[in-house]
Design a protein around this motif. Structure first.
Motif, PDB file in Angstrom:
ATOM      1  N   SER A   1       0.806  -1.221   0.000  1.00  0.00           N
ATOM      2  CA  SER A   1       0.000   0.000   0.000  1.00  0.00           C
ATOM      3  C   SER A   1       0.839   1.273   0.000  1.00  0.00           C
ATOM      4  N   LYS A   2       2.148   1.148   0.139  1.00  0.00           N
ATOM      5  CA  LYS A   2       3.009   2.325   0.276  1.00  0.00           C
ATOM      6  C   LYS A   2       3.297   2.962  -1.082  1.00  0.00           C
ATOM      7  N   GLY A   3       3.385   4.280  -1.096  1.00  0.00           N
ATOM      8  CA  GLY A   3       3.717   5.010  -2.306  1.00  0.00           C
ATOM      9  C   GLY A   3       5.215   5.213  -2.433  1.00  0.00           C
ATOM     10  N   ILE A   4       5.691   5.281  -3.677  1.00  0.00           N
ATOM     11  CA  ILE A   4       7.091   5.551  -3.974  1.00  0.00           C
ATOM     12  C   ILE A   4       7.151   6.686  -4.989  1.00  0.00           C
ATOM     13  N   ARG A   5       8.002   7.692  -4.729  1.00  0.00           N
ATOM     14  CA  ARG A   5       8.062   8.877  -5.578  1.00  0.00           C
ATOM     15  C   ARG A   5       9.512   9.321  -5.770  1.00  0.00           C
ATOM     16  N   CYS A   6       9.765   9.977  -6.890  1.00  0.00           N
ATOM     17  CA  CYS A   6      11.076  10.564  -7.154  1.00  0.00           C
ATOM     18  C   CYS A   6      10.902  11.957  -7.727  1.00  0.00           C
ATOM     19  N   HIS A   7      11.655  12.916  -7.192  1.00  0.00           N
ATOM     20  CA  HIS A   7      11.713  14.275  -7.719  1.00  0.00           C
ATOM     21  C   HIS A   7      13.140  14.577  -8.154  1.00  0.00           C
ATOM     22  N   VAL A   8      13.286  15.207  -9.296  1.00  0.00           N
ATOM     23  CA  VAL A   8      14.560  15.782  -9.711  1.00  0.00           C
ATOM     24  C   VAL A   8      14.390  17.286  -9.604  1.00  0.00           C
ATOM     25  N   ASN A   9      15.166  17.889  -8.712  1.00  0.00           N
ATOM     26  CA  ASN A   9      14.957  19.284  -8.341  1.00  0.00           C
ATOM     27  C   ASN A   9      13.520  19.409  -7.839  1.00  0.00           C
ATOM     28  N   ASP A  10      12.678  20.213  -8.421  1.00  0.00           N
ATOM     29  CA  ASP A  10      11.303  20.343  -7.930  1.00  0.00           C
ATOM     30  C   ASP A  10      10.292  19.639  -8.831  1.00  0.00           C
ATOM     31  N   GLU A  11      10.772  18.859  -9.780  1.00  0.00           N
ATOM     32  CA  GLU A  11       9.878  18.191 -10.731  1.00  0.00           C
ATOM     33  C   GLU A  11       9.649  16.736 -10.320  1.00  0.00           C
ATOM     34  N   GLN A  12       8.392  16.362 -10.117  1.00  0.00           N
ATOM     35  CA  GLN A  12       8.099  14.955  -9.832  1.00  0.00           C
ATOM     36  C   GLN A  12       8.228  14.140 -11.113  1.00  0.00           C
ATOM     37  N   ARG A  13       9.040  13.100 -11.051  1.00  0.00           N
ATOM     38  CA  ARG A  13       9.264  12.247 -12.208  1.00  0.00           C
ATOM     39  C   ARG A  13       8.596  10.877 -12.052  1.00  0.00           C
ATOM     40  N   GLN A  14       8.572  10.337 -10.831  1.00  0.00           N
ATOM     41  CA  GLN A  14       8.018   9.001 -10.614  1.00  0.00           C
ATOM     42  C   GLN A  14       7.005   9.046  -9.470  1.00  0.00           C
ATOM     43  N   ASN A  15       5.936   8.264  -9.611  1.00  0.00           N
ATOM     44  CA  ASN A  15       4.904   8.213  -8.575  1.00  0.00           C
ATOM     45  C   ASN A  15       4.118   6.922  -8.767  1.00  0.00           C
ATOM     46  N   ALA A  16       4.281   5.971  -7.849  1.00  0.00           N
ATOM     47  CA  ALA A  16       3.631   4.668  -7.997  1.00  0.00           C
ATOM     48  C   ALA A  16       3.386   4.069  -6.618  1.00  0.00           C
ATOM     49  N   ARG A  17       2.809   2.891  -6.618  1.00  0.00           N
ATOM     50  CA  ARG A  17       2.616   2.110  -5.394  1.00  0.00           C
ATOM     51  C   ARG A  17       3.485   0.868  -5.466  1.00  0.00           C
ATOM     52  N   ILE A  18       3.994   0.442  -4.311  1.00  0.00           N
ATOM     53  CA  ILE A  18       4.787  -0.792  -4.258  1.00  0.00           C
ATOM     54  C   ILE A  18       3.943  -1.977  -4.719  1.00  0.00           C
ATOM     55  N   GLY A  19       2.647  -1.891  -4.511  1.00  0.00           N
ATOM     56  CA  GLY A  19       1.750  -2.963  -4.941  1.00  0.00           C
ATOM     57  C   GLY A  19       1.680  -3.135  -6.442  1.00  0.00           C
ATOM     58  N   ASP A  20       2.260  -2.187  -7.205  1.00  0.00           N
ATOM     59  CA  ASP A  20       2.265  -2.296  -8.662  1.00  0.00           C
ATOM     60  C   ASP A  20       3.397  -3.174  -9.190  1.00  0.00           C
ATOM     61  N   LEU A  21       4.262  -3.679  -8.316  1.00  0.00           N
ATOM     62  CA  LEU A  21       5.349  -4.550  -8.755  1.00  0.00           C
ATOM     63  C   LEU A  21       4.818  -5.739  -9.558  1.00  0.00           C
ATOM     64  N   ILE A  22       5.523  -6.103 -10.615  1.00  0.00           N
ATOM     65  CA  ILE A  22       5.166  -7.315 -11.372  1.00  0.00           C
ATOM     66  C   ILE A  22       5.448  -8.542 -10.525  1.00  0.00           C
ATOM     67  N   PHE A  23       6.657  -8.629  -9.987  1.00  0.00           N
ATOM     68  CA  PHE A  23       7.047  -9.722  -9.094  1.00  0.00           C
ATOM     69  C   PHE A  23       7.168  -9.132  -7.695  1.00  0.00           C
ATOM     70  N   ASP A  24       6.298  -9.580  -6.778  1.00  0.00           N
ATOM     71  CA  ASP A  24       6.274  -8.964  -5.450  1.00  0.00           C
ATOM     72  C   ASP A  24       7.451  -9.441  -4.600  1.00  0.00           C
ATOM     73  N   VAL A  25       7.535  -8.915  -3.385  1.00  0.00           N
ATOM     74  CA  VAL A  25       8.690  -9.189  -2.527  1.00  0.00           C
ATOM     75  C   VAL A  25       8.853 -10.682  -2.239  1.00  0.00           C
ATOM     76  N   PRO A  26       7.810 -11.422  -1.851  1.00  0.00           N
ATOM     77  CA  PRO A  26       8.009 -12.857  -1.619  1.00  0.00           C
ATOM     78  C   PRO A  26       8.503 -13.594  -2.859  1.00  0.00           C
ATOM     79  N   THR A  27       7.988 -13.236  -4.021  1.00  0.00           N
ATOM     80  CA  THR A  27       8.405 -13.897  -5.265  1.00  0.00           C
ATOM     81  C   THR A  27       9.887 -13.654  -5.530  1.00  0.00           C
ATOM     82  N   LEU A  28      10.351 -12.434  -5.298  1.00  0.00           N
ATOM     83  CA  LEU A  28      11.757 -12.111  -5.527  1.00  0.00           C
ATOM     84  C   LEU A  28      12.663 -12.852  -4.561  1.00  0.00           C
ATOM     85  N   ILE A  29      12.275 -12.899  -3.297  1.00  0.00           N
ATOM     86  CA  ILE A  29      13.098 -13.597  -2.304  1.00  0.00           C
ATOM     87  C   ILE A  29      13.194 -15.083  -2.638  1.00  0.00           C
ATOM     88  N   ARG A  30      12.089 -15.670  -3.049  1.00  0.00           N
ATOM     89  CA  ARG A  30      12.115 -17.087  -3.401  1.00  0.00           C
ATOM     90  C   ARG A  30      12.937 -17.328  -4.668  1.00  0.00           C
TER      91      ARG A  30
END
Length: 295
Positions: free
Chosen positions: A213-242
């Motif tokens: 449910s957590k959001g992830i964002r990136c700004h370069v200077n004052d411009e927002q470039r990235q804005n998504a949710r961790i839940g949007d991952l194709i392969f989630d955390v358990p899948t990656l660890i396995r």
């Protein structure tokens, strides 16, 4: 809890943030952690002592008195990284012409794409991303959630992969796009010195709660470039660890960077690469913010 590595009066130490992050309790001075790796490896045995120390707030330092470092300043092994792990980013990467290993460019990977960054790439909050280390001036940013492994061993079919998670932090997977393209294998483009800003803290799995449910964002200077949710991952955390841990024995303190969402510099036409004087800020809900200048 939120744990940090910091520099104070010439000494490196580990602390736990208190009072909404305005102060920290020095665990090293209390004899509870020589460094972050020691804390992770012995956390279960020391949790009660740490909690008692936090309640007492004895000898707490103002955050403004210390210099934060990367939570794990020198990982014992390469950082495990994941490529093309958000649908929209996989598409923008394919369209960019820089995906030298792609067939057709825009397909979603069938299995996780794993590469690595060496420990020498890691820097902490406020440290400078050395732009000149990319001979092609094609420096790009990638905001990512990083998983911190807390349990050593292989991940068997009977294991819950989440039992291997100690906590989470932020990584900016800075990249030389031209090196990444020319060499196809991504180590040279991704592993450059100073190209893995990490921090500001490691938040324990229990404190973080539902990561999706957590959001992830990136700004370069004052411009927002990235804005998504961790839940949007194709392969989630358990899948990656396995996927990683079924064949490679994990070690407490290992780091898995889970991939970046849409909005990186090569996704623009023309590309919006980083330049000296820029500042890159990455935020993840529940963890905090890491900001680094480009120099």
């Amino acid at each position: 809890m939120k744990f940090v590595t910091f520099q104070h009066r010439g000494n490196s130490a580990v602390g736990v943030l208190v009072d909404d992050g305005s102060r920290l309790v020095d665990l090293t001075a209390a004899g509870l952690a020589t460094d972050m790796r020691d804390l992770i490896e012995n956390y279960d045995q020391r949790t009660a002592q740490i909690e008692k120390l936090v309640q007492e707030r004895a000898s707490a330092l103002q955050l403004s008195e210390v210099e934060l470092r990367a939570p794990i300043p020198t990982p014992r092994r390469n950082i495990f990284c994941v490529g093309k792990n958000y649908h929209e980013h996989a598409a923008e990467f394919g369209r960019s012409g820089f995906d030298a290993g792609s067939i057709g460019g825009t397909e979603v990977p069938e299995y996780p794409i794993i590469f690595s960054k060496p420990p020498s790439s890691v820097i902490g909050p406020g440290a400078t991303i050395e732009w000149a280390n990319d001979p092609y001036q094609s420096v790009d940013y990638e905001a990512e959630l990083a998983v911190i492994i807390g349990r050593s061993g292989r991940v068997t079919e009977n294991d819950d992969p989440m039992d291997f998670v100690f906590g989470y932090t932020i990584i900016n997977d800075v990249t030389s796009r031209e090196l990444q393209k020319r060499h196809k294998q991504w180590l040279l483009g991704k592993g450059i010195d100073t190209f893995a800003p990490m921090g500001p803290a490691i938040v324990t799995r229990e404190a973080m709660g539902d990561i999706s449910s957590k959001g992830i964002r990136c700004h370069v200077n004052d411009e927002q470039r990235q804005n998504a949710r961790i839940g949007d991952l194709i392969f989630d955390v358990p899948t990656l660890i396995r996927a990683i841990g079924r064949s490679i024995s994990l070690v407490a303190g290992d780091i898995i960077a889970t991939g970046t969402p849409v909005g990186v510099g090569i996704g623009f036409n023309p590309p919006k690469y980083l330049n000296p004087g820029d500042r890159v800020r990455v935020e993840i809900d529940g963890i905090g913010t890491i900001e680094n200048p480009v120099g």
